[in-house]
Design an enzyme around this catalytic site. Structure first.
Site, PDB file in Angstrom:
ATOM      1  N   HIS A  28       0.791  -1.307   0.068  1.00 58.69           N
ATOM      2  CA  HIS A  28       0.049   0.057   0.019  1.00 58.69           C
ATOM      3  C   HIS A  28       0.968   1.163   0.079  1.00 58.69           C
ATOM      4  CE1 HIS A  28       0.364   0.345   4.600  1.00 58.69           C
ATOM      5  NE2 HIS A  28      -0.498  -0.749   4.506  1.00 58.69           N
ATOM      6  N   HIS A  82      -5.611  -8.577  14.479  1.00 59.17           N
ATOM      7  CA  HIS A  82      -5.489  -7.453  13.584  1.00 59.17           C
ATOM      8  C   HIS A  82      -6.254  -7.760  12.438  1.00 59.17           C
ATOM      9  CE1 HIS A  82      -4.264  -3.994  11.690  1.00 59.17           C
ATOM     10  NE2 HIS A  82      -3.402  -4.225  11.201  1.00 59.17           N
ATOM     11  N   ASP A  86      -3.931  -8.112   5.349  1.00 63.20           N
ATOM     12  CA  ASP A  86      -2.498  -9.137   5.189  1.00 63.20           C
ATOM     13  C   ASP A  86      -2.521 -10.156   6.260  1.00 63.20           C
ATOM     14  OD1 ASP A  86      -2.202  -6.789   6.785  1.00 63.20           O
ATOM     15  OD2 ASP A  86      -0.377  -6.854   6.724  1.00 63.20           O
ATOM     16  N   HIS A 148      -1.727  -0.587  14.899  1.00 61.41           N
ATOM     17  CA  HIS A 148      -2.024   0.821  14.221  1.00 61.41           C
ATOM     18  C   HIS A 148      -3.433   0.932  13.582  1.00 61.41           C
ATOM     19  CE1 HIS A 148      -1.346  -0.114   9.939  1.00 61.41           C
ATOM     20  NE2 HIS A 148      -1.348  -1.262  10.607  1.00 61.41           N
TER      21      HIS A 148
HETATM   22 FE1  FEO Z   1       0.601  -6.025   8.777  1.00 62.49          FE
HETATM   23 FE2  FEO Z   1      -1.604  -3.537   9.691  1.00 62.49          FE
HETATM   24  O1  FEO Z   1      -1.229  -5.215   8.638  1.00 62.49           O
END
Ligand code: FEO
Length: 401
Positions: A28, A82, A86, A148
């Site tokens: 990204h 998370h 990914d 994050h």
């Molecule tokens: Fe590795 Fe915030 O994803």
């Protein structure tokens, strides 16, 4: 199923079952010259548990690695630390094979997984600080909101003193080595710094608060298993110290001069400025867009005290490559930097004002008056640039005192 993919033991009854993405070069907008890994972990407790999954098209690799330890259908629980794709992209595919008894995520994670994946499996929210019994082992959840993503959380396996830290302490680095002590420290620092600068920099105050919170908890830690790159088992204190330093955002005696150019006028200015910074005794690095990538600029900025940016004016606007890097930098909110703008133009000269606006948005401290030159810099204009560099260099040296 490709049976050559094997799980890697990480701790007693814990295996790495992730995927190595050797070929990704753009994550990204972040240039990943060394590829990456999507780490997932299998905990062979009474309740067999998978912690995180992988990017969607790596589901076969994950399932093959799991199958080298246990039939994937034996997995009872999946924990999503998370929800970014990914780590969750393969969740539905894996769930279709595994048919897990339950899938867990933070309260925000449960919402985000639904919004991202529209899965058929039900996601059970877990509370900050709550425990999940795996029978003979226990997982404890710790929310790390906005580190994050709003959904992010850590999972701690006290039985093995192992922290599953999702993106935190990670790096984009494809390798067959699974542990920090199997890789050169310089490479680990460079890739971890790049990861910090590009993913976490704008959250530095929250990183500081989280580090304090975790320190106060005094968790025994033998392993930190991140979602990207190697598992930390040898240099845990070292990577935590680096995070403390990076998140403090302390200025240094170094400037970066970032520019692009149409007919070499802005290039000439950039080099004169760099000479001035160096002549004052400060360190300097020159980065030309096109030659250097935005994600390397923001990484260099992590170790800099000044951000100097130059652009030609093209059709009443800043040069597109400079708008790109400045927009990227504005989002990552560098703190405690000096700044100065420069540029050349033919007839209107808006670029310098636009750079100044980016710097104002970033709340950086103006170190010197901008230099804007019509067409090609003459000797006086070059001297102005050199003097700008010297002025910035002199201010940077004050940081050493
Ligand atoms: Fe590795 Fe915030 O994803």
């Amino acid at each position: 199923m490709n049976r050559s993919f094997k799980a890697v033991p990480v701790a007693k009854d814990v295996f790495w079952v992730g995927a190595v993405d050797w070929s990704i070069r753009d994550f990204h907008g972040y240039a990943t010259q060394n590829g990456t890994t999507y780490n997932a972990y299998l905990v062979m407790a009474d309740k067999v548990t998978l912690v995180d999954t992988v990017k969607s098209h790596f589901s076969d690799e994950l399932l093959a690695r799991v199958a080298s330890v246990v039939d994937p259908s034996r997995i009872d629980y999946i924990v999503s630390n998370h929800s970014e794709m990914d780590h969750s992209g393969a969740l539905q595919t894996v769930a279709d094979v595994v048919h897990p008894e339950q899938v867990f995520a933070s309260a925000m994670g449960a919402k985000n997984l639904v919004a991202n994946l529209h899965p058929s499996v039900t996601i059970t929210p877990v509370a900050d600080g709550s425990n999940l019994s795996l029978g003979n082992k226990t997982l404890t959840f710790m929310e790390t909101k906005m580190l994050h993503w709003p959904d992010s959380m850590f999972s701690y396996l006290a039985d093995e003193q192992l922290l599953f830290s999702q993106d935190a302490f990670g790096m984009h680095l494809a390798s067959m080595e699974r542990f920090d002590d199997q890789l050169p420290a310089e490479l680990l620092e460079a890739e971890a710094a790049k990861y910090y600068a590009n993913i976490l920099n704008h959250l530095s105050p929250k990183v500081q608060a989280l580090l304090q919170k975790v320190k106060a908890m005094n968790l025994p830690l033998k392993l930190v298993a991140t979602d990207h790159g190697p598992v930390w088992r040898d240099k845990i204190a070292w990577i935590v110290e680096l995070y403390e330093r990076w998140s403090a955002q302390l200025p240094t005696d170094r400037a970066i001069v970032v520019f692009d150019t149409m007919w070499e006028s802005t290039a000439l200015m950039a080099h004169a400025i760099a000479e001035g910074v160096s002549a004052a005794g400060a360190r300097v690095k020159v980065m030309r867009m096109g030659a250097d990538h935005r994600s390397d600029v923001i990484t260099e900025l992590l170790d800099s005290g000044a951000f100097l940016a130059g652009s030609p004016t093209l059709n009443n606007n800043i040069f597109p490559s400079m708008a790109d890097v400045l927009t990227y930098a504005r989002g990552l909110r560098p703190l405690n930097k000096l700044c100065a703008a420069f540029g050349s133009y033919g007839w209107s000269g808006e670029s310098v004002k636009q750079i100044e606006q980016y710097f104002a948005d970033m709340k950086l401290e103006k170190a010197a008056e901008s230099v804007s030159v019509k067409y090609v810099p003459d000797a006086d204009a070059v001297k102005l640039c050199y003097d700008l560099g010297q002025a910035v260099g002199a201010k940077l040296l004050a940081y050493k005192k």
